[in-house]
Scaffold this motif. Structure first.
Motif, PDB file in Angstrom:
ATOM      1  N   ASP A  66     -52.895  -8.029 -50.776  1.00 20.89           N
ATOM      2  CA  ASP A  66     -54.079  -7.966 -51.237  1.00 20.89           C
ATOM      3  C   ASP A  66     -55.021  -8.484 -50.206  1.00 20.89           C
ATOM      4  N   ASN A  67     -56.125  -8.141 -50.175  1.00 18.23           N
ATOM      5  CA  ASN A  67     -57.005  -8.994 -49.417  1.00 18.23           C
ATOM      6  C   ASN A  67     -56.766  -9.126 -47.963  1.00 18.23           C
ATOM      7  N   GLY A  68     -55.506  -8.236 -47.317  1.00 17.61           N
ATOM      8  CA  GLY A  68     -55.048  -8.624 -46.080  1.00 17.61           C
ATOM      9  C   GLY A  68     -55.467  -8.139 -44.841  1.00 17.61           C
ATOM     10  N   SER A  69     -56.513  -7.131 -45.133  1.00 17.62           N
ATOM     11  CA  SER A  69     -56.792  -6.096 -43.867  1.00 17.62           C
ATOM     12  C   SER A  69     -58.372  -6.163 -43.746  1.00 17.62           C
ATOM     13  N   ASP A  70     -58.784  -6.226 -42.448  1.00 13.19           N
ATOM     14  CA  ASP A  70     -59.905  -6.317 -42.050  1.00 13.19           C
ATOM     15  C   ASP A  70     -60.761  -4.796 -42.197  1.00 13.19           C
ATOM     16  N   CYS A  71     -59.905  -3.656 -41.653  1.00  6.25           N
ATOM     17  CA  CYS A  71     -60.539  -2.707 -41.896  1.00  6.25           C
ATOM     18  C   CYS A  71     -59.338  -1.524 -42.018  1.00  6.25           C
ATOM     19  N   VAL A  72     -59.886  -0.479 -42.791  1.00  7.01           N
ATOM     20  CA  VAL A  72     -58.989   0.603 -42.894  1.00  7.01           C
ATOM     21  C   VAL A  72     -59.374   1.899 -42.669  1.00  7.01           C
ATOM     22  N   ILE A  96     -56.152  -3.804 -50.364  1.00  8.21           N
ATOM     23  CA  ILE A  96     -55.606  -4.413 -49.425  1.00  8.21           C
ATOM     24  C   ILE A  96     -56.566  -4.922 -48.563  1.00  8.21           C
ATOM     25  N   LEU A  97     -58.105  -4.418 -48.601  1.00 14.56           N
ATOM     26  CA  LEU A  97     -59.112  -5.023 -47.830  1.00 14.56           C
ATOM     27  C   LEU A  97     -59.514  -6.306 -48.213  1.00 14.56           C
ATOM     28  N   LYS A  98     -59.688  -7.145 -47.280  1.00 14.34           N
ATOM     29  CA  LYS A  98     -60.615  -8.386 -47.249  1.00 14.34           C
ATOM     30  C   LYS A  98     -61.877  -8.198 -47.969  1.00 14.34           C
ATOM     31  N   PRO A  99     -62.377  -9.106 -48.701  1.00 11.26           N
ATOM     32  CA  PRO A  99     -63.826  -9.124 -49.191  1.00 11.26           C
ATOM     33  C   PRO A  99     -64.651  -8.956 -47.737  1.00 11.26           C
ATOM     34  N   GLY A 100     -65.402  -7.856 -47.822  1.00 13.11           N
ATOM     35  CA  GLY A 100     -66.307  -7.665 -46.606  1.00 13.11           C
ATOM     36  C   GLY A 100     -65.846  -6.627 -45.680  1.00 13.11           C
TER      37      GLY A 100
END
Length: 169
Positions: A66-72, A96-100
């Motif tokens: 969770d919340n571990g990727s900057d972009c997908v 899985i995307l980070k906030p923002g």
């Protein structure tokens, strides 16, 4: 910075974790010698898949935290899932995307495709019936031959379109 390119197919830019769930990606990432042999014997075509390709079944929970990727990035991927499965995949991307973080989705233009068919149909339909030809049906043939019909496993990598999107959907 974690950048995920989900359903990468042949588009595998450097600096991204290129992920694919196809049978061909699995073979290439787990048995690269077999993949090269099958290619050399011309049993299946060359591909960009290699042991550097990450295999992940995009129908299941994605294997990133969770919340571990900057972009997908989902480039011409979503249409290979049913609408419900596509919604689940999008939910997983947001998980899985980070906030923002950034999710970028690219799908074929369904409206443009069928607009081309209708334009060709209309051009034929206004002609006298004695002059009608079936050039417009090439769009229907393309849809069923190349887009939404299963082809032999190794030549379509087991993928075909199951849903189409437009700007509204």
């Amino acid at each position: 910075m974690r950048k995920l390119n989900l359903g990468c197919g042949p588009v595998q830019p450097p600096g991204w974790e290129n992920v694919d769930g196809s049978l061909r990606a699995w073979v290439a990432s787990h048995f690269s010698l077999l993949d090269r042999l099958m290619t050399r014997l011309r049993i299946w075509p060359r591909s960009e898949f290699s042991r550097d390709t990450t295999f992940a079944n995009l129908l299941k929970r994605l294997p990133w935290p969770d919340n571990g990727s900057d972009c997908v990035f989902l480039g011409e991927v979503l249409e290979h899932f049913t609408r419900d499965d596509g919604m689940r995949l999008l939910s997983e991307c947001f998980r899985i995307l980070k906030p923002g973080g950034v999710l970028r989705v690219r799908v074929p233009d369904n409206v443009r495709f069928w607009r081309n068919y209708l334009m060709a149909f209309d051009e034929t339909h206004v002609q006298p019936q004695s002059e009608w030809r079936e050039e417009h049906t090439r769009w229907v043939a393309m849809f069923f031959r190349d887009i939404c019909v299963r082809r032999r496993w190794f030549f379509s990598y087991g993928h075909y379109h199951k849903w189409m999107y437009d700007e509204i959907s």
